[in-house]
Enzyme design. Structure first.
Site: not given
Ligand code: TRP
Length: 329
Positions: A114, A197, A200
């Site tokens: 991240k 994956k 969102k």
């Protein structure tokens, strides 16, 4: 024998999609009879990356509304907002100070991923500390089992380490939590890239089907979903795109992946995709209707009483923790 306790949470950021539903929430609904369940909306985790305050507030209610529309029963399970229970921040600080080591934290791969985009220099301390806050979430409630995605296993391992270390130094205090992960290969992958994956926060909206998408969006997105070479509808590892679509079909129709294969013997990708799109629509339309029938006030009522229940458990645990580390109660 009393029921075992589970705890899990979702961040109120980005658009919840059918991967979140099929991979997490749908399982929680099934687990709530068997386990004493606590489901949290983790707004304190969400602010570790920039959030618009108004949108954060909206999304927080929306996640709780999704829990309810999916069938989490507030009479049976506890649903609450993380920031409503102060103990999460308090325990995080104590774990930061007395158990979490820089050496543990530097191994955390999600932080590395991240923080890569903007560089570690620019990442917030909160983003770095995210796993300790999560450990606190879990340990506050004597959680026995944490249902999580594969990407969160390292964080639950950290929670185990911190619990053991605390117990060793201050005496038996925390339950060392177990976790269960959805079987590998059942994870819902991106429609535009079956190697990763469904996300969102994906750059393209063709990556996911949002729980808010309308029927036309769904049909368009499924039509555009990548497929593998070949003609037959087969569930195989060397056909990851098809495998993913079959998983989605099977989970929504509540049938096995073999049954999906059987159903489409002799049919083409196009037939399968049309049928899949209608299966998704047949799930989403009533789901969205249920959501629209739950008012903000209803959601808030559930969240306030959930916070009260969770707060009582957490407060008790904090008393014990504070006592052990030497605070005056
Ligand atoms: N980090 C989790 C995720 O992104 C969300 C989360 C926060 C969580 N606290 C938790 C999950 C405690 C399980 C238990 O998926």
């Amino acid at each position: 024998m009393s029921k075992q306790r589970i705890f899990s949470g979702i961040q109120p950021s980005g658009n919840l999609h059918i991967g979140n539903y099929l991979g997490a929430i749908k399982n929680w609904v099934a687990l709530q009879d068997q386990y004493e369940s606590i489901f949290c909306v983790v707004d304190m985790h969400a602010i570790t990356v920039p959030q618009d305050p108004e949108i954060l507030r909206k999304k927080t209610i929306e996640i709780a509304r999704i829990y309810l529309a999916a069938g989490i029963d507030p009479a049976q399970s506890t649903i609450f907002i993380q920031s409503h229970v102060k103990a999460h921040a308090e325990l995080c600080w104590i774990l930061n100070s007395v158990t979490a080591r820089m050496g543990d934290m530097e191994k955390m791969t999600q932080f590395k991923d991240k923080s890569q985009k903007e560089g570690t220099e620019r990442a917030t301390v909160g983003l770095f500390d995210y796993p300790v806050l999560m450990a606190g979430d879990i340990l506050l409630y004597d959680t026995q089992t944490v249902p999580v995605g594969q990407d969160q296993v390292q964080h639950v391992e950290l929670a185990r380490t911190l619990a053991r270390r605390f117990n060793k130094r201050f005496g038996e205090t925390f339950v060392v939590p177990e976790y269960f992960v959805k079987e590998e290969g059942k994870m819902i992958m991106g429609l535009d890239n079956p190697e990763k994956k469904m996300s969102k926060s994906a750059a393209s909206e063709y990556n996911y089907i949002s729980l808010m998408d309308n029927a036309d969006d769904v049909r368009k997105k499924i039509r555009k979903a990548v497929t593998d070479s070949g003609e037959e509808i087969v569930y195989r590892d060397d056909k990851p795109a098809l495998k993913n679509l079959i998983n989605i079909y099977a989970l929504l129709a509540n049938i096995s992946t073999q049954d999906v294969e059987k159903k489409f013997v002799g049919k083409r990708y196009g037939d399968f995709k049309n049928d899949l799109a209608e299966t998704v629509v047949a799930f989403l339309v009533p789901f969205q209707k249920r959501m629209s029938e739950i008012s903000d006030e209803d959601v808030l009522t559930v969240l306030r009483s959930g916070a009260k229940r969770a707060g009582e458990i957490a407060e008790k645990k904090m008393q014990e923790v504070k006592e052990k580390v030497g605070f005056i109660i």
